[in-house]
Design an enzyme around this catalytic site. Sequence first.
Site, PDB file in Angstrom:
ATOM      1  N   SER B 320       3.948  53.873  27.661  1.00 17.75           N
ATOM      2  CA  SER B 320       2.647  52.946  28.659  1.00 17.75           C
ATOM      3  C   SER B 320       2.177  53.545  29.261  1.00 17.75           C
ATOM      4  CB  SER B 320       3.154  52.842  29.777  1.00 17.75           C
ATOM      5  OG  SER B 320       2.706  53.273  31.006  1.00 17.75           O
ATOM      6  N   CYS B 503      16.357  60.838  37.766  1.00 22.37           N
ATOM      7  CA  CYS B 503      15.909  61.876  38.996  1.00 22.37           C
ATOM      8  C   CYS B 503      16.876  62.772  39.823  1.00 22.37           C
ATOM      9  CB  CYS B 503      14.631  61.516  39.829  1.00 22.37           C
ATOM     10  SG  CYS B 503      13.715  61.417  38.168  1.00 22.37           S
TER      11      CYS B 503
HETATM   12  S1  SF4 Z   1      13.654  64.546  37.467  1.00 20.56           S
HETATM   13 FE1  SF4 Z   1      14.215  64.411  35.010  1.00 20.56          FE
HETATM   14  S2  SF4 Z   1      14.494  62.301  34.575  1.00 20.56           S
HETATM   15 FE2  SF4 Z   1      13.260  62.904  36.937  1.00 20.56          FE
HETATM   16  S3  SF4 Z   1      11.241  63.088  36.388  1.00 20.56           S
HETATM   17 FE3  SF4 Z   1      11.923  64.882  35.932  1.00 20.56          FE
HETATM   18  S4  SF4 Z   1      12.283  65.896  33.903  1.00 20.56           S
HETATM   19 FE4  SF4 Z   1      12.501  63.310  34.103  1.00 20.56          FE
END
Ligand code: SF4
Lengths: 174, 574
Positions: B320, B503
Amino acid sequence: MCNCGENLRDQRYTALEKTLKKYRHTTGKIIPVLQEIQDIFGYVPIEAIREVSRELKVPSSEIYGVVTFYGQFHLQARGKNIIRVCTGTACHVQGGGKILEAITDYLGLKDGKMTSDDMMFTLEPVACLGACGMAPVMMVNEDAYGRLTPDEVPAILARYDENRKQKDDEKCIA
Amino acid sequence: MTAITVSINGIKTTVPEGTSILQAAAGAGVHIPTLCFHPDQEVKANCRICVVEVEGRNNLAPACATAVSEGMVIKTATRRVLAARRTILELILARHPQDCLHCSRNGTCELQQLAAEYDVRYNRFPRDEWQLPLDYSTPGIVRDPNKCVLCHRCIEVCTAVQTVNALGLANRGYDTQVVPSIDHDLFESPCVMCGQCIHACPVAAITERDQIDELMEAISDPEKVVVTQIAPAVRLALSEEFGGEPGRLRMEQLVDGLQKIGFDYVLHTNFAADLTIWEEGHELLERLQEGRNLPMFTSCCPGWVRFAEVYYPGLLNHLSTCKSPQQMFGALVKTYWAEKMGIDPEKIVSVSIMPCTAKKYEAVRPEMIDSRYADVDMVLTTREIARLFRMTGIDPLKLAGAFPAPWMGEYTGAAVLFGASGGVMEAALRTVCELQGGTLEKIDFCDVRGMKGVKEATVYLNGKPVRVAVAHSLSNARVLMEQVAAGESPYHFIEVMACPGGCIGGGGQPLTRTDRDRARRMQAIYDEDRGRQRRKAHENQEVKALYQDYLGSVMSHKAHELLHTRYTLKRKNT
Ligand code: SF4
Ligand code: SF4
Ligand code: SF4
Ligand code: FES
Ligand code: FES
C-alpha cells in the site's frame, strides 16, 4: 595473449562464475565452494561471499561464519611465503618478541598489516609451534628455524625472497 | 508416551520421555540457572551454566540439553556443581565490562543476576575485555559487542523468527564474536531494526538508541512546543513496568503523566490509525476494482517495509502507498494541526511514543518531510518513557487522568486494534465492508486474531469473495511473499507486522521473553476495543473534520501529498 593483471583478474572471475554455476541451489555445499574459491583467488574475497550467498541462497552472515571459523580460509590475499613465528611462553621468554620485530622490520610491515607490499611474505604469529626446546622458533613455509637470534632473520628470509634475489642478480650483471 | 521417573535432589518426579532435566526440575520446583537457554527457542547448550551432577556420569551434564532417563539420580546443587557454575561465571565476567552501575540493563540483566545468585565475590582470571567500538550505525538500535556473552539467542531470533539474517558468528574458540553480516556495520546488514534481538539478549549487548536527552532538551526549551503522539500498544505494556497487569494503566492516566513530564500537547497516533483505514480501505477497493497489484500488503510497519525493500524489491508495488499512522500523524501535525491551533510549525517538536525501535528509523527516512519539516522529530520507545517516568518520580498508575488535545486526539476501537497482529486487517474489514453499504452485524473478525503465524479469512464484498491473510514475524511474511513471487498467492489483501504478536511485542516494549506474555497484551487490546463507544474507523468525527476542512476527500491530491509515500530498493549484505 596479453599477460597483464587485468586479464588474470578476468580469468579468475570466469572461474568463479563456473564454480558458482556448478553449485547453484545446493545449499549444503558451502565448504567445497569456498575451497574452490580459495584455490582460484588464493583467498576468499568478500565480494565472492556475496556471490555465493546469492547463488546458493545462503545468508552471507552464515558464509562469513564458516570462512572465519576454519583456519584454512583467508579473507585477505596472502603472500607467497608464510612465516609462522611463535609467541608461546617458552619462545617469549627466550626473546621471541625480538624475532617478531626483526621480521616486521625486514618486511616493512606497519599498522597491523601482516602481508608485505610485494606479496612475497605473510606473517602469522602463532601460539606454540610445539618445538619449545628450540625456542625461539619460526617457520617459513615447511622449514623450521630454532634457537634464533634477531640478526639471523634477514639472511634466512632473503633465501625465500625472489624479488630480492632478482635485484641481486641484476646487480651482478651490472 | 513412556513415563520416566527420576530423582532430583531426592524429590521423585515422573515426566514424559524426552523431557530435559531442566524441564523436569522446573516441574518439581527445583531451580536450575540458565543463560543461553530461551524458553521459545531451540536448545543451544553453549554456556554450561546449567550443569548438574548425574549419578554414574563422570562429567557434569548440561540440564537444558540432557534428556532424562529411567531411574536417573540428579543433584543440582552439590559443591562440585556450584564450583563449576562459579568458574563459568568468572570466565564470562573476566571478558565482560564491569560497568553495571551505568548499564541500561542494570537490574534486568541475566548475567548480573547470576553473578549475584552464585555469590561471585572475586575473579581468579585476569581481565581481558574486547574493547571493541559500539555500533551506532542504525537509527534504531545500538550494539555493544563488548557485552556479548555469546549465547546466540539474537542470532536465532533474527534468523529463524525473522529470516532477516543480519547477525552471525565470526571466528572460533576464544575469538568467537557475534557480528552483523560479513562483519560490517549493522546498517549495512539486512537488519530491519525490529529490535527482537533486544528482547532475546540476556545482557545489554543490544539496546534501543536512547533519545531521552534529546527530548528533555526540547521540553526545557521555552521556544518549543512539544507535541506527542502515543501508539496504542504503548499504554497496554507500560503498566507492566510499574507492576500492573497489561492494560491496567488507563489512557487518561498516561496522558496526565506525559503532561506532568512537560509535553505541551498530548495527542494520539490512534487518530492517524483511523485515518490510515480511510485511505488504505479506499486504496484496496480501487485495486480490487482494477485488479491491479494484488495482493495488496499493508505498509504501517517500518520493519516489514524495510524487509520488503531489502529482500523483495521487485514486489514493492504490492505494498500500500499509505504511510504508517506515525508518519501520517507527523505530516499533519506541522500542517493541519498547527493551522487549527494557530501555532508556528517551525516551533513544533513532534515526538512519537512507540512500542518500536524500527519507528526511530522510519522517522528519519529521507522521504518523511512532507510537511516541509521533519514530520517526526524523535521517537521514544515504551521503555524510554518508563525510564522517564521513574526519573521524574511519577507513577502513572497512581494518576487521576487528563484528556488529550483537540483535533487529532479522538480515536475508535478500530485504531486500538493496530497494536496487535491482525488488527489493521480487522479495522480495515470493518470499514471496507460498510463502505459497500449496510451495517455490519458482527464486527469481531476472530479468524484474524491470536498468535497463529499466518491467519486467514474470506469476506464477501458485493457478493464477491475477498481472501485476506495476516502474518506476524517476518519468517511468516516471507512465506506469503514467496507465494506472490511465484505468482501463486491466493490472497487479495495481506497484513504484515514484523514483530511476533504485532506491535504489542515490538522491539521497544518492556522486555518480553515469551509468546505467552505477548498473548496477554493482545487480550488487553481486544478488551479496550470492546470498551470503546465507536469501534469503526469511519465513525471518527475528528477524521471527518480533517477531510472536510483540509484534505477535501479521501485519496485527494492533498491526501496523496501528505499521507502516501513510495518505496525503494535497499541494497544490503544479505
Ligand atoms: S513494533 Fe514491530 S510490528 Fe510494530 S511497527 Fe514496529 S517493527 Fe512493526
Ligand atoms: S533488530 Fe531485528 S533485524 Fe535487526 S538484528 Fe535485531 S532481530 Fe535482526
Ligand atoms: S548479543 Fe546478546 S543475545 Fe546475542 S549472542 Fe550476545 S549476549 Fe547473546
Ligand atoms: S612456545 Fe614457542 S614453540 Fe612452544
Ligand atoms: S543454559 Fe544450558 S548450556 Fe546454557
